[in-house]
Scaffold this active site. Structure first.
Site, PDB file in Angstrom:
ATOM      1  N   PHE A   1       1.590   9.172  -6.330  1.00  0.00           N
ATOM      2  CA  PHE A   1       1.919  10.601  -6.214  1.00  0.00           C
ATOM      3  C   PHE A   1       3.016  10.981  -7.210  1.00  0.00           C
ATOM      4  CE2 PHE A   1      -0.290  10.031  -2.187  1.00  0.00           C
ATOM      5  CZ  PHE A   1      -1.090  11.160  -2.186  1.00  0.00           C
TER       6      PHE A   1
ATOM      7  N   TYR B   1       0.832  -1.218   0.000  1.00  0.00           N
ATOM      8  CA  TYR B   1       0.000   0.000   0.000  1.00  0.00           C
ATOM      9  C   TYR B   1       0.866   1.267   0.000  1.00  0.00           C
ATOM     10  CZ  TYR B   1      -2.460   3.486   2.993  1.00  0.00           C
ATOM     11  OH  TYR B   1      -2.954   4.628   3.569  1.00  0.00           O
TER      12      TYR B   1
ATOM     13  N   ALA C   1       2.709   1.520  -3.391  1.00  0.00           N
ATOM     14  CA  ALA C   1       1.808   1.833  -4.512  1.00  0.00           C
ATOM     15  C   ALA C   1       1.358   3.293  -4.436  1.00  0.00           C
ATOM     16  CB  ALA C   1       0.601   0.903  -4.490  1.00  0.00           C
ATOM     17  N   CYS C   2       1.075   3.776  -3.226  1.00  0.00           N
ATOM     18  CA  CYS C   2       0.654   5.180  -3.080  1.00  0.00           C
ATOM     19  C   CYS C   2       1.789   6.115  -3.479  1.00  0.00           C
ATOM     20  CB  CYS C   2       0.220   5.475  -1.651  1.00  0.00           C
ATOM     21  SG  CYS C   2      -1.340   4.705  -1.236  1.00  0.00           S
ATOM     22  N   ARG C   3       3.019   5.756  -3.104  1.00  0.00           N
ATOM     23  CA  ARG C   3       4.160   6.598  -3.487  1.00  0.00           C
ATOM     24  C   ARG C   3       4.240   6.730  -5.010  1.00  0.00           C
ATOM     25  NH1 ARG C   3      10.391   4.813  -2.346  1.00  0.00           N
ATOM     26  NH2 ARG C   3      11.395   6.369  -3.652  1.00  0.00           N
TER      27      ARG C   3
END
Ligand SMILES: C[S@@+](CC[C@H](N)C(=O)[O-])C[C@H]1O[C@@H](n2cnc3c(N)ncnc32)[C@H](O)[C@@H]1O
Length: 428
Positions: A397, A389, A392-394
């Site tokens: 962005f 998580y 993947a979020c990094r």
């Protein structure tokens, strides 16, 4: 029999979702393989169940299910920080589930007679969390349960990832090599400066987490600060921190829905990371409520994750089922529009997208360096989910799928005076 029913290997079947070829090594339990042999990253599909997950779940969910259940093994990246792999996956793998006819073709080609979705891993919250009208409506009960799922995991686990500031939102990096602690301090202080906080004023912090903003406002500005969170574990942790810091006279954190705050005439309101939880269709009532709680001339600082566009979409199956049930994201344009339509004058907004990529990189480093303790605290599958998580979020962005917007708005007084300087001076 047609050519499409010829027996294919799993590696061949995989080309449906990776038309450009895989940039890492892939092997499967049937002995087939694809991708560069010398790749440092190696993915191995160990079971038929794993393949069934991939073929039957929407978007990225199938791969995640297979990974969480241990049916998909990954070597060459640390499970606490699989950033390099996520970057490759998001660039090269088409996460659309095969259409039913494609899936049938693959299944027949593999020589199977049927395709039955296996039950999801126990860490997943289906079918309880299936997106229903209630999930979209964001009733108090539903929101409380969703927040409980995400935030009441374990304060200790959050401490490993977030570090001493216990701040679970984008930091503001004064320089790219600043520490996470420095950057979280700068974020809270930037919010305080934008709100023009002064000693003796009253601040309401909605969605206050572990009380970081409340304590910063009280300690650094002598402000009387009330924070509200829907997580009992956070409220408990925050109360202890307030006591430890000797701030009981000024700071309070309450276990409450923000909609139940009865006090009015706050000088300022901060909302840091709450908008993502409340549901897009509730923005008008949310901004209406906050406007009603401010005194004339009071300011609101809304800090939230946004999408690059203003088309509504859910947060994606993986995040929805494993991380943030019922989370919703939209573009900053929609947030600004709804704030304005509720009666706020929007004075300033800024996009801090790159800062969130840096923040997530720091959280991933923290998880990796506390990996063994984290696994002991929450179990291997949950720790793996978090590693995935954060990475993947990094990437999201970095690639402008998501952004982070701070929006500063004012409740005008009766003479339409914003009590705002001609040129703000809170620093770049
Ligand atoms: C991403 S966290 C951010 C926490 C904190 N502001 C920070 O920066 O670390 C979101 C917070 O919103 C809270 N929250 C979500 N829905 C809420 C609601 N309806 N009322 C009050 N708090 C809520 C959660 O409990 C959590 O504390």
């Amino acid at each position: 029999m047609t050519a499409t029913l010829t027996q294919v290997s799993i590696a061949e079947a995989l080309t449906t979702v990776t038309p450009d070829g895989l940039p890492f090594r892939f092997t499967a339990y049937d002995g087939s393989a694809t991708g560069p042999e010398d790749s440092p990253i190696h993915m191995h599909l160990a079971t038929e169940r794993g393949l069934s997950y991939i073929l039957t779940a929407p978007g990225d969910l199938g791969m995640v299910r297979a990974y969480v259940s241990g049916d998909l093994e990954i070597e060459g990246v640390h499970p606490g920080d699989p950033y390099e792999l996520m970057k490759m996956m998001l660039n090269h793998v088409h996460f659309e589930r095969p259409t039913p006819s494609e899936a049938l073709r693959i299944v027949r080609g593999l020589g199977w007679n049927h395709l039955k979705p296996p039950p999801p891993p126990p860490q997943e919250h289906l079918p309880r969390w299936r997106r229903t009208f209630e999930g979209l409506r964001h009733s108090r009960t539903r929101d409380k349960a969703a927040i409980h799922h995400h935030y009441d995991v374990s304060n200790t686990f959050y401490e490993y990832i977030l570090g001493p500031s216990m701040t679970y939102t984008c930091a503001v990096y004064p320089a790219a090599d600043a520490s996470l602690e420095e950057a979280q301090y700068e974020k809270y202080d930037l919010v305080a400066r934008k709100l023009d906080l002064r000693a003796g004023q009253r601040l309401l912090d909605v969605g206050c987490g572990w009380g970081g903003m409340v304590r910063h406002a009280a300690r650094e500005y002598g402000v009387r600060a009330l924070g509200v969170t829907l997580s009992a574990a956070q409220a408990e942790w925050a109360a202890a921190a307030i006591k430890r810091d000797g701030l009981e006279d000024l700071a309070e954190v309450r276990f409450s829905d923000y909609r139940d705050v009865a006090e009015r005439d706050f000088d300022a309101i901060s909302s840091i990371g709450l908008t993502e939880h409340i549901g897009v269709r509730n923005y008008p009532s949310y901004f209406g409520f906050l406007l009603d709680r401010l005194r004339p001339g009071g300011r609101l600082l809304n800090h939230s994750i946004t999408r690059a566009d203003n088309r509504y979409r859910s947060v994606g199956a993986f995040i929805d089922r494993y991380i943030f049930p019922d989370g919703e994201l939209i573009g900053s344009g929609r947030i600004i529009t709804d704030a304005q339509d509720a009666g706020f004058e929007v004075r300033h907004e800024e996009n801090l997208r790159e800062h969130y990529a840096l923040t997530l990189a720091a959280w991933s480093r923290n998880l990796k360096s506390h990996w063994d303790e984290a696994v002991t605290e929450v179990g291997y599958p949950t720790a793996k989910i978090w590693g995935l998580y954060l990475a993947a979020c990094r990437v999201g962005f970095e690639q402008n799928t998501t952004q982070l917007h701070q929006i500063l708005a004012v409740k005008l007084d009766d003479e339409a005076n914003a009590h705002f300087p001609l040129r703000p001076t809170w620093g770049a």
